[in-house]
Structures are given as C-alpha cells and as structure tokens.
Design a protein around this motif. Structure first.
Motif, mmCIF file in Angstrom:
data_model
loop_
_atom_site.group_PDB
_atom_site.id
_atom_site.type_symbol
_atom_site.label_atom_id
_atom_site.label_comp_id
_atom_site.label_asym_id
_atom_site.label_seq_id
_atom_site.Cartn_x
_atom_site.Cartn_y
_atom_site.Cartn_z
ATOM 1 N N LEU A 44 0.944 -1.267 0.251
ATOM 2 C CA LEU A 44 0.094 0.067 0.082
ATOM 3 C C LEU A 44 0.821 1.136 -0.037
ATOM 4 N N VAL A 45 0.923 1.829 -1.266
ATOM 5 C CA VAL A 45 2.105 2.888 -1.336
ATOM 6 C C VAL A 45 1.647 3.984 -0.405
ATOM 7 N N GLY A 46 2.850 4.366 0.380
ATOM 8 C CA GLY A 46 2.731 5.390 1.321
ATOM 9 C C GLY A 46 2.107 4.953 2.685
ATOM 10 N N PHE A 47 1.781 3.811 2.991
ATOM 11 C CA PHE A 47 1.327 3.019 3.956
ATOM 12 C C PHE A 47 2.327 2.042 4.568
ATOM 13 N N LYS A 80 6.073 -3.729 7.049
ATOM 14 C CA LYS A 80 7.386 -2.645 7.020
ATOM 15 C C LYS A 80 6.278 -1.499 6.723
ATOM 16 N N ALA A 81 6.556 -0.436 7.502
ATOM 17 C CA ALA A 81 6.060 0.705 7.414
ATOM 18 C C ALA A 81 6.553 1.449 6.327
ATOM 19 N N GLY A 82 5.617 2.272 5.407
ATOM 20 C CA GLY A 82 6.367 3.084 4.257
ATOM 21 C C GLY A 82 6.831 4.368 4.807
ATOM 22 N N LYS A 83 7.323 5.187 3.976
ATOM 23 C CA LYS A 83 8.127 6.353 4.313
ATOM 24 C C LYS A 83 7.111 7.336 4.898
ATOM 25 N N ALA A 84 5.791 7.503 4.103
ATOM 26 C CA ALA A 84 4.851 8.490 4.236
ATOM 27 C C ALA A 84 4.259 8.220 6.010
ATOM 28 N N LEU A 85 3.977 7.044 6.087
ATOM 29 C CA LEU A 85 3.553 6.821 7.779
ATOM 30 C C LEU A 85 4.756 6.875 8.572
ATOM 31 N N LYS A 86 5.902 6.598 8.086
ATOM 32 C CA LYS A 86 6.967 6.786 9.182
ATOM 33 C C LYS A 86 7.072 8.572 9.488
#
Length: 91
Positions: A44-47, A80-86
């Motif tokens: 899920l891109v961003g998530f 594994k968390a995406g960059k936007a979520l982090k």
C-alpha cells in the motif's frame, strides 16, 4: 483503538454506515490475510508493505527443565511501514 472504534472512524471519514464500514474492513483484512497465506506481498504505497518472512528451525531451551528442544521452522506475517507513515508518526 480497537476494531469497533476503527469501524466508527472509517464510517465517519468515508461517509458510510457502520455496517458498510465493517464489511469494508473485514473484506480488506480477509484479502490481505489470503494474499499472505498464498505467499504474496501486499504493498500500500505511502502506508507500508505486508509480507511473510521465513523463520528457520532453531534450538531452544525449556526454561522449567533446562532441556534443549527443537523449535520448528515457521512462516510469519510481517509489516514494514512506508516512508509517508513513518514521517506522519514521527511528527
């Protein structure tokens, strides 16, 4: 936040009834679970990314008897968390 609270938030933000939000959440969880069981990765891109990881067999120890036991290999779900979520959580 528990499942009931999550369903209420989804219903509020998406303008759905609680019953429809629950159906959507259950369908999402079932779909992700089925994909992981089949060995697929769900991105899920961003998530973030849901995937499975292989854990090798290893030797462990029974803490009560101190006896060595073999722990079998297993496959575990991982996220594994995406960059936007982090970035959102870090604020």
């Amino acid at each position: 936040m528990n499942k009931t609270e999550l369903i209420a938030e989804i219903a509020c933000k998406a303008g759905l009834s609680k019953k429809d939000a629950e159906k959507a959440l259950n369908a999402t969880v079932d779909t992700v679970s089925a994909a992981l069981a089949a060995g697929d990765k769900v991105q899920l891109v961003g998530f973030g990314t849901f995937e499975t990881r292989q854990r090798e067999a290893r030797m462990g120890r029974n803490p009560k008897t101190k006896e060595a036991i073999e722990i079998p290999a297993s496959r575990l779900p991982a996220f594994k968390a995406g960059k936007a979520l982090k970035d959102k959580v870090a604020k």
